[in-house]
Design a protein around this motif. Structure first.
Motif, PDB file in Angstrom:
ATOM      1  N   UNK A  63      -2.882   4.695   3.769  1.00 26.15           N
ATOM      2  CA  UNK A  63      -1.970   4.249   2.715  1.00 26.15           C
ATOM      3  C   UNK A  63      -0.938   3.285   3.300  1.00 26.15           C
ATOM      4  N   UNK A  64      -0.366   3.621   4.455  1.00 29.10           N
ATOM      5  CA  UNK A  64       0.611   2.747   5.099  1.00 29.10           C
ATOM      6  C   UNK A  64      -0.010   1.389   5.421  1.00 29.10           C
ATOM      7  N   UNK A  65      -1.221   1.384   5.946  1.00 29.89           N
ATOM      8  CA  UNK A  65      -1.899   0.128   6.271  1.00 29.89           C
ATOM      9  C   UNK A  65      -2.183  -0.686   5.009  1.00 29.89           C
ATOM     10  N   UNK A  66      -2.581  -0.014   3.948  1.00 30.40           N
ATOM     11  CA  UNK A  66      -2.822  -0.703   2.681  1.00 30.40           C
ATOM     12  C   UNK A  66      -1.527  -1.326   2.164  1.00 30.40           C
ATOM     13  N   UNK A  67      -0.442  -0.582   2.222  1.00 33.30           N
ATOM     14  CA  UNK A  67       0.855  -1.128   1.806  1.00 33.30           C
ATOM     15  C   UNK A  67       1.174  -2.389   2.603  1.00 33.30           C
ATOM     16  N   UNK A  68       0.993  -2.327   3.928  1.00 35.63           N
ATOM     17  CA  UNK A  68       1.269  -3.491   4.780  1.00 35.63           C
ATOM     18  C   UNK A  68       0.392  -4.680   4.398  1.00 35.63           C
ATOM     19  N   UNK A  69      -0.894  -4.419   4.188  1.00 37.81           N
ATOM     20  CA  UNK A  69      -1.822  -5.516   3.908  1.00 37.81           C
ATOM     21  C   UNK A  69      -1.548  -6.187   2.557  1.00 37.81           C
ATOM     22  N   UNK A  70      -0.882  -5.489   1.649  1.00 34.79           N
ATOM     23  CA  UNK A  70      -0.535  -6.070   0.354  1.00 34.79           C
ATOM     24  C   UNK A  70       0.915  -6.563   0.306  1.00 34.79           C
ATOM     25  N   UNK A  71       1.574  -6.616   1.461  1.00 38.03           N
ATOM     26  CA  UNK A  71       2.892  -7.238   1.544  1.00 38.03           C
ATOM     27  C   UNK A  71       4.081  -6.370   1.203  1.00 38.03           C
ATOM     28  N   UNK A  72       4.000  -5.078   1.473  1.00 37.17           N
ATOM     29  CA  UNK A  72       5.148  -4.211   1.200  1.00 37.17           C
ATOM     30  C   UNK A  72       6.368  -4.678   1.989  1.00 37.17           C
ATOM     31  N   UNK A  73       7.502  -4.716   1.317  1.00 38.20           N
ATOM     32  CA  UNK A  73       8.735  -5.138   1.956  1.00 38.20           C
ATOM     33  C   UNK A  73       9.308  -4.019   2.817  1.00 38.20           C
ATOM     34  N   UNK A  74       9.052  -2.801   2.435  1.00 37.91           N
ATOM     35  CA  UNK A  74       9.582  -1.635   3.138  1.00 37.91           C
ATOM     36  C   UNK A  74       8.578  -0.505   2.988  1.00 37.91           C
ATOM     37  N   UNK A  75       8.349   0.227   4.078  1.00 41.23           N
ATOM     38  CA  UNK A  75       7.434   1.378   4.038  1.00 41.23           C
ATOM     39  C   UNK A  75       8.107   2.531   4.758  1.00 41.23           C
ATOM     40  N   UNK A  76       8.031   3.711   4.140  1.00 41.94           N
ATOM     41  CA  UNK A  76       8.535   4.907   4.816  1.00 41.94           C
ATOM     42  C   UNK A  76       7.688   6.111   4.431  1.00 41.94           C
ATOM     43  N   UNK A  77       7.680   7.111   5.290  1.00 44.59           N
ATOM     44  CA  UNK A  77       6.949   8.356   5.025  1.00 44.59           C
ATOM     45  C   UNK A  77       7.931   9.508   5.047  1.00 44.59           C
ATOM     46  N   UNK A  78       7.663  10.507   4.204  1.00 44.69           N
ATOM     47  CA  UNK A  78       8.510  11.678   4.152  1.00 44.69           C
ATOM     48  C   UNK A  78       7.655  12.921   4.193  1.00 44.69           C
TER      49      UNK A  78
ATOM     50  N   UNK B  18      -0.703  19.024   6.980  1.00 48.35           N
ATOM     51  CA  UNK B  18       0.401  18.971   6.042  1.00 48.35           C
ATOM     52  C   UNK B  18       0.473  17.570   5.446  1.00 48.35           C
ATOM     53  N   UNK B  19       0.700  17.480   4.148  1.00 54.13           N
ATOM     54  CA  UNK B  19       0.728  16.201   3.453  1.00 54.13           C
ATOM     55  C   UNK B  19       2.040  15.458   3.623  1.00 54.13           C
ATOM     56  N   UNK B  20       1.980  14.198   3.255  1.00 48.53           N
ATOM     57  CA  UNK B  20       3.157  13.336   3.311  1.00 48.53           C
ATOM     58  C   UNK B  20       3.221  12.477   2.057  1.00 48.53           C
ATOM     59  N   UNK B  21       4.409  12.027   1.756  1.00 44.73           N
ATOM     60  CA  UNK B  21       4.597  11.048   0.700  1.00 44.73           C
ATOM     61  C   UNK B  21       4.899   9.720   1.391  1.00 44.73           C
ATOM     62  N   UNK B  22       4.071   8.723   1.113  1.00 47.53           N
ATOM     63  CA  UNK B  22       4.259   7.394   1.677  1.00 47.53           C
ATOM     64  C   UNK B  22       4.827   6.521   0.566  1.00 47.53           C
ATOM     65  N   UNK B  23       5.940   5.838   0.861  1.00 44.06           N
ATOM     66  CA  UNK B  23       6.639   5.037  -0.132  1.00 44.06           C
ATOM     67  C   UNK B  23       6.713   3.597   0.360  1.00 44.06           C
ATOM     68  N   UNK B  24       6.396   2.668  -0.540  1.00 44.00           N
ATOM     69  CA  UNK B  24       6.498   1.252  -0.210  1.00 44.00           C
ATOM     70  C   UNK B  24       7.097   0.493  -1.378  1.00 44.00           C
ATOM     71  N   UNK B  25       7.786  -0.610  -1.081  1.00 40.64           N
ATOM     72  CA  UNK B  25       8.338  -1.450  -2.139  1.00 40.64           C
ATOM     73  C   UNK B  25       7.660  -2.813  -2.108  1.00 40.64           C
ATOM     74  N   UNK B  26       7.444  -3.357  -3.300  1.00 46.68           N
ATOM     75  CA  UNK B  26       6.700  -4.607  -3.466  1.00 46.68           C
ATOM     76  C   UNK B  26       7.482  -5.558  -4.364  1.00 46.68           C
ATOM     77  N   UNK B  27       7.394  -6.866  -4.091  1.00 47.35           N
ATOM     78  CA  UNK B  27       8.166  -7.828  -4.865  1.00 47.35           C
ATOM     79  C   UNK B  27       7.586  -8.161  -6.242  1.00 47.35           C
ATOM     80  N   UNK B  28       6.287  -7.937  -6.459  1.00 49.92           N
ATOM     81  CA  UNK B  28       5.719  -8.278  -7.764  1.00 49.92           C
ATOM     82  C   UNK B  28       4.926  -7.117  -8.344  1.00 49.92           C
ATOM     83  N   UNK B  29       4.874  -7.098  -9.651  1.00 46.79           N
ATOM     84  CA  UNK B  29       4.075  -6.091 -10.350  1.00 46.79           C
ATOM     85  C   UNK B  29       2.596  -6.258  -9.998  1.00 46.79           C
ATOM     86  N   UNK B  30       2.150  -7.500  -9.868  1.00 48.86           N
ATOM     87  CA  UNK B  30       0.752  -7.776  -9.533  1.00 48.86           C
ATOM     88  C   UNK B  30       0.368  -7.118  -8.204  1.00 48.86           C
TER      89      UNK B  30
END
Length: 102
Positions: free
Chosen positions: A87-102, A1-13
């Motif tokens: 995806x979660x690990x990639x978000x972390x490695x690029x500095x995501x401020x918040x990560x959640x899965x749904x 079953x699939x999931x949606x992984x959501x992360x927030x980032x401080x810069x567009x870059x």
């Protein structure tokens, strides 16, 4: 079953680099990734990216100046659970401020 992984980032870059990495390195379908403002206002992030910082930041007198009104949200809809972990690990490695899965 699939999931949606959501992360927030401080810069567009950072957000652009994450999307590029997910698509090119991990084969995530670009149509399964959305990039939006994390808050109600349109934004280019919470902070200047390196290019803007090197130029001294955006010129507020310009009509199209970069608007720093909040974080950028990336949502990746992935079909396989093992890909969700990547995806979660990639978000972390690029500095995501918040990560959640749904």
């Amino acid at each position: 079953m699939g999931r949606v992984v959501v992360g927030t980032f401080p810069t567009r870059e950072q957000a652009e680099q994450v999307v590029e990495h997910l698509v090119q390195q991990h084969g995530v379908d670009p149509k399964a990734v959305s990039v939006t403002a994390a808050e109600d206002a349109n934004t280019a992030g919470d902070a200047f990216d390196i290019v803007e910082a090197e130029k001294g930041g955006p010129d507020p007198q310009k009509k199209n100046a970069t608007a720093l009104r909040g974080s950028i949200r990336i949502a990746a809809d992935v079909a396989q659970d093992d890909l969700a972990g990547i995806v979660e690990q990639t978000f972390r490695s690029y500095g995501a401020a918040e990560i959640r899965s749904q």
